[in-house]
Design an enzyme around this catalytic site. Structure first.
Site, PDB file in Angstrom:
ATOM      1  N   GLY A 191       3.227  27.140  -8.361  1.00  0.00           N
ATOM      2  CA  GLY A 191       4.135  27.672  -7.351  1.00  0.00           C
ATOM      3  C   GLY A 191       4.350  26.776  -6.156  1.00  0.00           C
ATOM      4  N   ASP A 319       2.707  32.766   2.312  1.00  0.00           N
ATOM      5  CA  ASP A 319       2.096  32.456   1.013  1.00  0.00           C
ATOM      6  C   ASP A 319       1.269  33.624   0.488  1.00  0.00           C
ATOM      7  OD1 ASP A 319       1.602  30.825  -1.245  1.00  0.00           O
ATOM      8  OD2 ASP A 319      -0.349  30.260  -0.445  1.00  0.00           O
TER       9      ASP A 319
END
Length: 583
Positions: A191, A319
């Site tokens: 990611g 995040d």
């Protein structure tokens, strides 16, 4: 591949002669068949609960090592694996994409497989592997160059292997596969490199791809080699072409709820981290939600079609991946629910039929990014705690710095929680920390980090960071808490013996009273524990096992917290325990 066999074939034959093959029924009953562990989570629902009670509150103090096994060599990095047990053999993965078959009675190695990893792999958070899955006469596991491998249980020979995605673009694979109705189901990692999160299903016998489901809107799924349906609606919640590099890695794998015949996978952070580039910084009408990143997604296991989704952190900007395991359970009123402890610091309960929001409560302290969760399950944002827009900076560089809690490593990261149907509690490994975080300009380049943010993690309490909490899912109340000096980074297991097991970075495997949290037993393994404990029954005796080997994301990304644990020794070993039989 590097395969090491014992010098004498007699041991190999004796240890494996009775393998008949793991069936779908065996996998479905993995929690209740106490002589085996063939799936990650000790069952596809990942409750990590064992009905065994021969080791219990009264006698756990007598637990001693039965044997230990060294993973050897110089490849001593984080060991986040969960052992599997089948027909007298332990199968356990190691860092750098290795897999071992070990005789459970003696601790002797039967065979070893080492993946031949290419130069240039891009794992973000250590070279770990979290385990495999057994079906038929094969064991399946993933490698850091984003491949799935099927090995023969008896010999360790490769039966088939297939590429999940291109490692040069930042893809990797670290989680354990999931087996449902003859399909091997995988996610992906990467990611932080602007990859696209996806779930894939392959025929377990041949490795042929049956379906694929990307989890970022605008991308097409496939079924039997043909395009099927688009994920979401193009540009509904993403601006421009950012959906093409939108992240949402499915890096922690999934669970399977047999009652609703549903796979549940989590999707990681949207890319890049800089939320202002994705219209998430100021769009409050849903157009900046960036679906289906930071979400839990219900998927039809036969076709890969999305049944439902629940986004834990729309407009994500810290995040806060949405990958954490979603565990089926039955609440106090008999309702079928899901529970998940999110990286964003909130513990959620969802309806199993459609993923609808039921409740949410904070499980870590002093959360700053949101004031709470509203009646629809949407965060009530503290907009002043969003990292600033670099475009507002005088030089167009670094945006305003904010201090946010929890840190980007989360109130809970990958480390799996456990659920005890016996007392109804969830046992959640968590960490109390925050971070300075800011945004920066960034542009996408294949194979390069795609963050647009900077950060420094900091502890928020002087006396502890790690916190194992027993949570009542009916109320969200914390019933008891164990505080640990260093961050907790290993999995948890509960048993019918009234025990909860977990490990610490300081090297201890510990057992707690599931009802009170009292520490009842501990053993020093020589390196930090970031693995997942398991228990099983062999010849009428209960065993407990865990991998020991410090590593993972904390020493790599932990900022000021990393300094707190830099004295810890790395290692790579499996420890197996039992209570001696008194003659």
């Amino acid at each position: 591949m590097k395969k090491l066999l014992l010098a004498t074939s007699a041991t190999l034959i004796a240890a494996t002669a009775s393998i008949a093959g793991v069936t779908e029924e065996d996998i479905a009953n993995d929690q209740n068949i106490t002589t085996q562990i063939v799936s990650n989570g000790m069952g596809r629902h990942q409750q990590r609960f064992s009905p065994l009670d021969k080791v219990n509150k009264e006698n756990v103090k007598y637990l001693v090592p039965a044997w230990s096994f060294s993973m050897g060599g110089e490849k001593q990095r984080g060991q986040e694996t969960q052992p599997l047990i089948y027909d007298g053999i332990m199968y356990v993965t190691g860092s750098y994409s290795r897999l071992y078959a070990i005789d459970v009675e003696t601790g002797e190695e039967i065979w070893q497989y080492d993946a031949r990893l290419p130069e240039g792999i891009l794992p973000c958070c250590d070279v770990i592997n979290r385990g495999g899955a057994i079906y038929g006469d094969k064991i399946y596991f993933g490698t850091l160059d984003a491949r799935i491998v099927a090995l023969d249980l008896k010999t360790g020979d490769v039966v088939w292997k297939d590429k999940i995605a291109d490692y040069k673009a930042g893809y990797s694979y670290t989680s354990a596969p999931l087996i449902v109705d003859g399909l091997v189901i995988t996610g992906n990692s990467g990611g932080e490199f602007g990859i696209i999160g996806e779930v894939q299903a392959r025929d377990a016998e041949t490795g042929d791809v049956v379906w694929t489901r990307p989890v970022i809107e605008g991308h097409m799924g496939t079924l039997n080699g043909e395009e099927s349906t688009m994920t979401g609606e193009l540009n509904a919640t993403w601006p421009g072409d950012l959906w093409k590099t939108g992240g949402g890695a499915t890096w922690l794998g999934g669970t399977y709820d047999a009652d609703t015949d549903t796979l549940v996978f989590g999707a990681g952070n949207p890319a890049p981290w800089n939320s202002w580039l994705r219209d998430a910084g100021d769009k409050t009408d849903g157009s900046g939600d960036n679906l289906y990143a930071a979400s839990r997604i219900g998927i039809d296991p036969a076709t890969g079609e999305i049944k439902w989704h629940f986004q834990t952190t729309p407009r994500e900007g810290w995040d806060f991946d949405g990958v954490n395991e979603v565990v089926p359970f039955v609440d106090a009123e008999g309702n079928k629910r899901f529970a998940t402890a999110d990286r964003n610091g909130f513990f959620y309960v969802l309806n199993r039929e459609d993923g609808a929001f039921v409740s949410a409560s904070p499980f870590v302290k002093d959360i700053t990014w949101a004031e709470g969760i509203d009646e629809n399950g949407r965060p009530i944002y503290n907009e002043e705690n969003r990292p600033g827009n670099p475009a507002d900076a005088a030089d167009g560089g670094k945006g305003d710095v904010v201090f946010s809690v929890p840190s980007f490593l989360g109130g809970k990261n990958w480390m799996p929680m456990a659920h005890s149907p016996a007392n109804g509690l969830f046992f959640v490994p968590s960490n109390e920390w925050g971070m300075d975080i800011w945004n920066e300009p960034v542009s996408y380049k294949e194979g390069a980090a795609y963050l647009g943010s900077g950060f420094t993690i900091k502890p928020i309490f002087e006396d502890y960071i790690g916190s194992l909490k027993a949570i009542d899912p009916n109320t969200g109340d914390v019933k008891w808490e164990y505080k640990n000096d260093a961050p907790l980074w290993g999995g948890v297991m509960a048993t019918a013996g009234g025990l909860v097991f977990t490990g610490t970075p300081e090297g201890y495997l510990k057992a707690f009273d599931a009802d009170s949290g009292e520490e009842l037993w501990k053993f020093q393994t020589g390196s930090g524990i970031v693995g997942q404990p398991v228990t099983w029954e062999q010849d009428g005796q209960q065993y407990v096992a865990v991998a020991s080997g410090w590593g993972g994301a904390v020493p790599l990304w932990g900022g000021e917290v990393a300094k707190k644990v830099n004295f810890l020794n790395q290692g790579g070993s499996i420890w197996v325990f039992k209570i001696p039989v008194m003659n």
